[in-house]
Design an enzyme around this catalytic site. Sequence first.
Site, short mmCIF file in Angstrom:
data_model
loop_
_atom_site.label_atom_id
_atom_site.label_comp_id
_atom_site.label_asym_id
_atom_site.label_seq_id
_atom_site.Cartn_x
_atom_site.Cartn_y
_atom_site.Cartn_z
N VAL A 257 0.83 -1.21 0.00
CA VAL A 257 0.00 0.00 0.00
C VAL A 257 0.87 1.25 0.00
O VAL A 257 0.71 2.14 -0.85
CB VAL A 257 -0.95 -0.02 1.22
CG1 VAL A 257 -1.64 1.31 1.39
CG2 VAL A 257 -1.97 -1.14 1.07
N GLU B 133 -7.52 2.06 1.37
CA GLU B 133 -6.96 1.65 0.09
C GLU B 133 -7.70 0.41 -0.41
O GLU B 133 -8.01 -0.48 0.36
CB GLU B 133 -5.48 1.31 0.34
CG GLU B 133 -4.71 0.95 -0.87
CD GLU B 133 -4.90 1.96 -1.96
OE1 GLU B 133 -4.54 3.11 -1.78
OE2 GLU B 133 -5.45 1.57 -3.01
N LEU C 26 -6.59 -1.30 -3.33
CA LEU C 26 -5.80 -1.96 -4.39
C LEU C 26 -5.65 -3.45 -4.13
O LEU C 26 -5.68 -3.92 -2.99
CB LEU C 26 -4.42 -1.31 -4.53
CG LEU C 26 -3.43 -1.34 -3.37
CD1 LEU C 26 -2.69 -2.65 -3.29
CD2 LEU C 26 -2.45 -0.20 -3.53
N ARG C 27 -5.56 -4.18 -5.25
CA ARG C 27 -5.33 -5.62 -5.16
C ARG C 27 -3.87 -5.91 -5.48
O ARG C 27 -3.33 -5.30 -6.41
CB ARG C 27 -6.18 -6.37 -6.20
CG ARG C 27 -7.66 -6.31 -5.97
CD ARG C 27 -8.42 -6.59 -7.26
NE ARG C 27 -8.09 -5.57 -8.28
CZ ARG C 27 -8.46 -5.65 -9.56
NH1 ARG C 27 -9.11 -6.70 -10.01
NH2 ARG C 27 -8.14 -4.68 -10.41
N GLY D 239 -13.72 -22.06 -5.74
CA GLY D 239 -12.38 -22.63 -5.79
C GLY D 239 -11.97 -23.08 -4.41
O GLY D 239 -12.81 -23.51 -3.61
N GLY E 231 -7.20 -16.30 0.05
CA GLY E 231 -6.03 -16.25 0.93
C GLY E 231 -5.53 -14.82 0.88
O GLY E 231 -6.26 -13.93 0.49
N CYS F 229 -5.29 -9.92 3.43
CA CYS F 229 -6.37 -8.96 3.71
C CYS F 229 -7.68 -9.58 4.17
O CYS F 229 -8.19 -9.25 5.23
CB CYS F 229 -6.62 -8.12 2.47
SG CYS F 229 -5.12 -7.32 1.90
C1 UGA Z 1 -8.18 -7.55 -1.54
C2 UGA Z 1 -9.26 -6.64 -2.14
O1 UGA Z 1 -9.72 -7.17 -3.39
C3 UGA Z 1 -8.72 -5.23 -2.36
O2 UGA Z 1 -9.75 -4.38 -2.82
C4 UGA Z 1 -8.17 -4.70 -1.03
O3 UGA Z 1 -7.58 -3.42 -1.18
C5 UGA Z 1 -7.11 -5.66 -0.52
O4 UGA Z 1 -7.69 -6.97 -0.34
C6 UGA Z 1 -6.61 -5.13 0.81
O5 UGA Z 1 -7.39 -5.05 1.76
O6 UGA Z 1 -5.46 -4.67 0.86
P1 UGA Z 1 -6.10 -8.93 -2.54
O7 UGA Z 1 -6.08 -9.62 -1.23
O8 UGA Z 1 -4.83 -8.37 -3.09
O9 UGA Z 1 -7.14 -7.68 -2.50
O10 UGA Z 1 -6.61 -9.95 -3.61
P2 UGA Z 1 -8.00 -10.32 -4.32
O11 UGA Z 1 -7.82 -10.16 -5.78
O12 UGA Z 1 -9.13 -9.63 -3.71
O13 UGA Z 1 -8.07 -11.89 -4.02
C7 UGA Z 1 -8.16 -12.37 -2.69
C8 UGA Z 1 -8.34 -13.87 -2.67
O14 UGA Z 1 -9.64 -14.22 -3.11
C9 UGA Z 1 -7.38 -14.63 -3.59
O15 UGA Z 1 -6.89 -15.75 -2.89
C10 UGA Z 1 -8.25 -15.06 -4.76
O16 UGA Z 1 -7.80 -16.26 -5.34
C11 UGA Z 1 -9.59 -15.27 -4.06
N1 UGA Z 1 -10.75 -15.15 -4.97
C12 UGA Z 1 -11.03 -13.97 -5.60
C13 UGA Z 1 -11.59 -16.24 -5.14
O17 UGA Z 1 -11.36 -17.33 -4.57
N2 UGA Z 1 -12.69 -16.12 -5.95
C14 UGA Z 1 -12.98 -14.96 -6.59
O18 UGA Z 1 -14.00 -14.92 -7.30
C15 UGA Z 1 -12.13 -13.86 -6.41
#
Ligand code: UGA
Length: 455
Positions: A11, A157, A159-160, A277, A281, A284
């Site tokens: 971040v 924030e 962001l992913r 799935g 993980g 966050c």
């Molecule tokens: C997440 C949020 O999406 C962000 O908006 C936020 O800023 C961030 O946490 C944070 O709090 O800092 P992030 O953890 O980087 O972001 O990743 P995501 O893309 O959200 O994915 C999180 C997990 O969910 C991954 O393990 C992904 O594989 C899983 N996921 C995502 C699923 O199992 N199914 C889905 O449909 C989407």
Amino acid sequence: MKVLVVGTGYVGLTTGVALAYLGHRVVCLDVDEEKIALLNEGKAPIYEPGLPELIALAKNNIQFTTSYDSSEINTCDVIFIAVGTPSLPDGSPDLSQVKASAEAIGERLDDHFVVVVNKSTVPIGSGNWVGTLLREAYRLRKGTKPIGNYAVASNPEFLRQGSAIFDTLYPERIVIGAEDTRAIDVLTNLYRPLLNQDFSSPAFLPRPEELSAVPIVTCDLASAELIKYAANAFLSIKISFANEMARLTSKVGADIVDVMQGIGLDSRIGPRFLQAGIGWGGSCFGKDTAALVSTSKEYGITMPIVQAARDVNYHQRLWVVDTLLRELKILKGRTIALLGFAFKPNTDDLRDAPSLDIARQLLQKGARVAATDPVALGNARRFYSELGVAYFDEPMDALQDADAVVLVTEWPEYRKLDWAGVKSVLANPLIVDGRNFLDHDELTRLGYRYIGVGR
Ligand code: UGA
């Protein structure tokens, strides 16, 4: 504007580099000397696509330091606190880094107006708490009350990891919470180029065509703090809902991908974050849902929906082991190959990665676990060498003689593997696709037994 960002994790670093790219003068501070040394060499200490390129583009506007004294707090317009807030064993966040940075800033405040911004995900009420820490640190140092020339704001924030630069330059909204309207004015000005989307995009990351302006939400401190938790909890609930439905679709002979597509086209539901799935993980969702549950307890209420999303998620990781047990009957002495180790593609982050739980359970049951990942093996060897997993840089080496393959992370290269060639090195052509990502029809045609989640 002159900006200090404390903390150079995903971040803090992304925020600092993006603001420097937009033309602000930025100092990024971290107590980790190794990280700052790397940044001073122009290298990114984390794997994040586009970050090294943006650091290079922003280099004239950004400095990296480990010292509060050299960061000229008394000339800053905005100071972001973006340090880590890892979970404590009871689920509440460890705020020691926030405290240390607020005190270090407070000691150096003077009469010049500055906005101190909580950018880390911090519990409800942290804005007030940081305000108190600043005041006390100032008083201890100077022996008088501050004249009031600072204001605290919350600017969560969204962001992913893996698309942090895109999400920062082209956000879907900017949220600013503060009690003092001066803080909202300063931050609105700071973010003006993002709000108006009138900066020139970096060549490697063009602006999406449909984006012409970004909405801003201004509110009180507590609301901004809660927006962050509520957003992550809601996304977690969506994923767990898809996973809960997947349990039923597999029983009744339906396909979870079709079912989620069928509901996601309803704009009230939306198609994203409905991929069933092995669950979420990362640093966050697990941490923030735990913090929400723990905060609600402090106020004498429960959050059964959020708690259920957590339960469904952690149960989902067991699904892999249950499926392998059902198919192979005996796990002792079997080799299970894990394709992917990171918690999601485009990151090397292993925090709360499903792979770790799956590997632990398989090892406990006497299986041998071989894992591969295009970028996360450095962290795996560094932090999880004791786990007992054999790590292989080449997927083919991990797959050699495996009794089953588990697709853990949907890296695009795994779809393009030579699956006919893979079959010839496996002991048994069984694939458990933990992300419903591989080509089911093609693999079945090649003679694999293919098992997806909820299909
Ligand atoms: C997440 C949020 O999406 C962000 O908006 C936020 O800023 C961030 O946490 C944070 O709090 O800092 P992030 O953890 O980087 O972001 O990743 P995501 O893309 O959200 O994915 C999180 C997990 O969910 C991954 O393990 C992904 O594989 C899983 N996921 C995502 C699923 O199992 N199914 C889905 O449909 C989407």
